[in-house]
Motif scaffolding. Structure first.
Motif: not given
Length: 369
Positions: A10, A47, A52, A149, A347, A350
């Motif tokens: 990410l 991920h 998420r 993700p 996440a 990111s």
């Protein structure tokens, strides 16, 4: 300027996009998702999943700022890539007085728009949850929900490639910094770059060949399969973070690659450290801890007593923690930058963390700690 971004998760994929948009010669390096986790002998990523939570409110105000900045660019990333990764279903944080006071620090500083709900209003708005009588909540109905993700990494990568970034699906095994370049050794060859950004998650210390700085903990995630009808009943269900010792997080029904719908719950009752690369590989291959899965099953039965569960499964994940519980975004030398330490919250923010890592590579300001 030629730049390698090591780690195609990410943060790394986000940094590659920002560097490529700035017009630089960017190479994103990292292996693809393993075809079979149970037999895979290389590195893993956390991920490899479809859900998420994304929201602005948080228990530490730092994450509010970086998450807000990242959410502001979700539409841009989807437009550049043509890949959809964000679902706006809303997000709730609920708890007792002390828990909500922690949320208030960032909420008030950043003026997070949300609905303030007392216990009765929580019950009326979300009748599928059963909260303790002393709980209140904050509901972010817009610009919050969940991201895939997997799709976010794919979107960042495709967008970076549209700005001429290159993708090298190899595993980095070493770095050798020289006066005028950095030599990157992979499992398939050697590459030379002017600058290198290392965003390799739990594997960052190994890539940098430095003494361990990150604390890596095992995490078990439980998945509760539900029917199409049950998912329809829960169509208004937001993501949820709520006040218990496990710091649990809950996602509404999401369709996974097997075509089935799963509610996801995470929240380990204790931190189990993973010290060596073998520990981490064995953990991912093993697929999680059945006792934690059962603990999470009991938790969701208390929180959602009417939930019709078809099947229960689990998966292994890890989180990487810094000593100060904030990301390590730092220039290590004239040619090397590190961007690591998601601390269980990396996440949703990111794209902003990746942007800050890219800014350091370019010797720009804009890294906020």
């Amino acid at each position: 300027m030629s730049i390698a971004v090591i780690g195609r998760g990410l943060w790394g994929a986000a940094a590659a996009r920002h560097l490529a948009m700035a017009g630089h010669d960017v190479t994103l390096i990292g292996p693809p998702e393993p075809r079979d986790k149970r037999s895979h002998q290389g590195v893993f990523g956390s991920h490899y999943d479809e859900g998420r939570i994304t929201r602005k409110n948080a228990l530490d105000e730092y994450w509010v700022g970086v998450s807000t900045a990242a959410i502001d660019r979700y539409a841009e990333i989807e437009r550049q890539s043509g890949i959809r990764f964000y679902t706006e279903i809303g997000a709730v944080m609920a708890g007792g007085k002390a828990f909500m006071a922690r949320v208030d620090v960032g909420r008030l500083k950043h003026n997070v728009p949300c609905d303030v709900l007392d216990h009765q209003e929580l019950a009326q708005r979300f009748p599928f949850f059963r909260f303790p009588d002393h709980f209140t909540g904050y509901h972010e109905p817009t610009r919050a929900g969940h991201v895939s993700p997997r799709n976010l990494v794919a979107a960042q990568t495709k967008a970076a490639q549209s700005f001429n970034a290159k993708l090298v699906e190899e595993t980095v095994t070493g770095l050798d910094e020289h006066g005028d370049h950095v030599e990157v050794t992979t499992d398939q060859g050697r590459h030379r770059f002017d600058q290198v950004l290392v965003a390799a998650g739990y594997n960052t210390d190994t890539v940098l060949a430095r003494p361990p700085k990150l604390e890596v903990y095992a995490r078990t995630v439980a998945f509760f399969e539900v029917s199409e009808a049950e998912a329809a009943r829960l169509s208004a269900m937001p993501t949820l973070v709520y006040d218990t010792p496990e710091d649990p997080y809950l996602l509404p029904p999401i369709r996974y690659p097997d075509g089935k719908l799963y509610i996801k719950l995470g929240g380990d009752p204790e931190d189990v450290p993973l010290v060596t690369a073998t520990d981490i590989r064995d953990w991912f291959q093993g697929g999680g801890n059945a006792q934690v899965r059962d603990h999470l099953h009991a938790m969701i039965r208390t929180l959602m007593p009417e939930l019709d569960i078809l099947a229960v499964s689990m998966e292994a994940c890890v989180t990487s923690w810094t000593q100060d519980r904030l990301p390590e975004i730092a220039r290590l030398s004239d040619r090397l930058v590190v961007c690591t330490g998601g601390n269980g919250a990396g996440a949703k923010c990111s794209d902003e963390i990746g942007r800050q890592g890219a800014a350091l590579i370019l010797n720009e300001t804009g890294v906020n700690r």
